[in-house]
Design a protein around this motif. Structure first.
Motif, mmCIF file in Angstrom:
data_model
loop_
_atom_site.group_PDB
_atom_site.id
_atom_site.type_symbol
_atom_site.label_atom_id
_atom_site.label_comp_id
_atom_site.label_asym_id
_atom_site.label_seq_id
_atom_site.Cartn_x
_atom_site.Cartn_y
_atom_site.Cartn_z
ATOM 1 N N THR A 1 49.978 29.962 42.869
ATOM 2 C CA THR A 1 51.156 29.054 42.494
ATOM 3 C C THR A 1 52.129 29.849 41.505
ATOM 4 N N THR A 2 53.416 29.554 42.168
ATOM 5 C CA THR A 2 54.247 30.416 41.334
ATOM 6 C C THR A 2 55.126 29.573 40.261
ATOM 7 N N PRO B 1 43.699 38.901 28.907
ATOM 8 C CA PRO B 1 42.719 38.095 29.661
ATOM 9 C C PRO B 1 42.645 39.027 30.920
ATOM 10 N N VAL B 2 41.584 38.698 31.756
ATOM 11 C CA VAL B 2 41.537 39.194 33.042
ATOM 12 C C VAL B 2 42.798 39.057 33.983
ATOM 13 N N SER B 3 43.301 39.922 34.743
ATOM 14 C CA SER B 3 44.510 39.453 35.576
ATOM 15 C C SER B 3 44.364 40.106 37.013
ATOM 16 N N ARG C 1 40.624 30.656 36.722
ATOM 17 C CA ARG C 1 41.696 31.072 37.118
ATOM 18 C C ARG C 1 42.224 32.235 36.698
ATOM 19 N N LEU C 2 43.240 33.176 37.422
ATOM 20 C CA LEU C 2 43.525 34.379 37.019
ATOM 21 C C LEU C 2 45.089 34.655 36.897
ATOM 22 N N PRO C 3 45.717 34.910 35.947
ATOM 23 C CA PRO C 3 47.124 35.122 35.847
ATOM 24 C C PRO C 3 47.379 36.199 36.986
ATOM 25 N N GLY D 1 52.732 34.417 38.600
ATOM 26 C CA GLY D 1 51.977 33.347 39.102
ATOM 27 C C GLY D 1 50.688 33.276 38.669
ATOM 28 N N ILE D 2 49.830 32.349 39.360
ATOM 29 C CA ILE D 2 48.624 32.123 38.746
ATOM 30 C C ILE D 2 47.689 31.730 39.979
#
Length: 222
Positions: free
Chosen positions: A8-9, A96-98, A119-121, A130-131
């Motif tokens: 998702t942008t 955070p984990v990305s 979720r992941l950035p 995005g995510i």
């Protein structure tokens, strides 16, 4: 398929200098359970989620968590700041984990599963672009184009062999395969019921497979 293909942008984001109340309102208004925190240069510095907010003073009246018992003074002080500060930067989870936008969707799914996160950035050169969430992964599964998947005996065989190393429990069992008219024949040192089931399922999940024949050792020889 890459993360950038399904992410998702349009990402709701917040500054570390905003208030916790603003973060809560943003989550509520946008129906999301977490918001990435970015600095003035667009760099990801943290994430604030429902989990961070439910431990807030507004909900627990500042009562220390049982988890704080036995901590060093500095650790107790840090927990107090996280629990009571009005700043997002204090309440958020830092670092955070990305994931990079060019990483595979498979890697994103594995990270979410292993870390137990939703979720992941998504980053490009350290900048949030995005995510990707479990919902995005589900949509990717449903929209996968069938013509992109293997078809034909040789392609089926290559796909079966490639999947053997995907944390299936079949590593080191010398599993090999041949394919004839869509029928997969499996050989190897596969003796337990669980590994047999995994091998069959692995083959059945490849597009174009019409059946699976096992040539594994008899687990109950007479």
């Amino acid at each position: 398929m890459h993360v950038k293909d399904v992410m998702t942008t349009r990402v709701v984001r917040i500054s570390p200098d905003n208030s916790v109340r603003q973060a809560a309102r943003m989550m509520f208004d946008n129906n999301v359970s977490g918001v990435p925190v970015v600095d003035d240069q667009g760099q990801l510095v943290g994430i604030i989620s429902e989990g961070d907010l439910i431990r807030r003073t507004e909900l627990c009246s500042g009562t220390p968590s049982p988890a704080d018992t036995g901590l060093a003074p500095d650790e107790i002080a840090a927990a107090y700041v996280k629990r009571c500060s009005w700043r997002v930067g204090d309440a958020m989870t830092p670092d955070p984990v990305s994931i990079d936008e060019d990483a595979s969707v498979t890697r994103a799914a594995r990270i979410m599963h292993e870390r137990g996160i939703k979720r992941l950035p998504v980053l490009r050169n350290g900048e949030l672009v995005g995510i990707i969430s479990r919902w995005d992964l589900l949509q990717a599964v449903l929209s996968a184009r069938q013509d992109d998947l293997p078809a034909g005996d040789d392609a089926i065989r290559r796909s079966v062999l490639a999947r053997l190393g995907d944390n299936t429990g079949l590593e080191g069992l010398n599993v090999t395969a041949t394919v004839s008219d869509g029928i997969v024949h499996l050989w190897g040192n596969v003796e337990t019921a669980g590994c047999r089931r995994a091998a069959r399922l692995l083959a059945e999940n490849v597009r174009g497979v019409r059946g699976v024949v096992e040539h594994f050792p008899d687990p109950y020889p007479r």
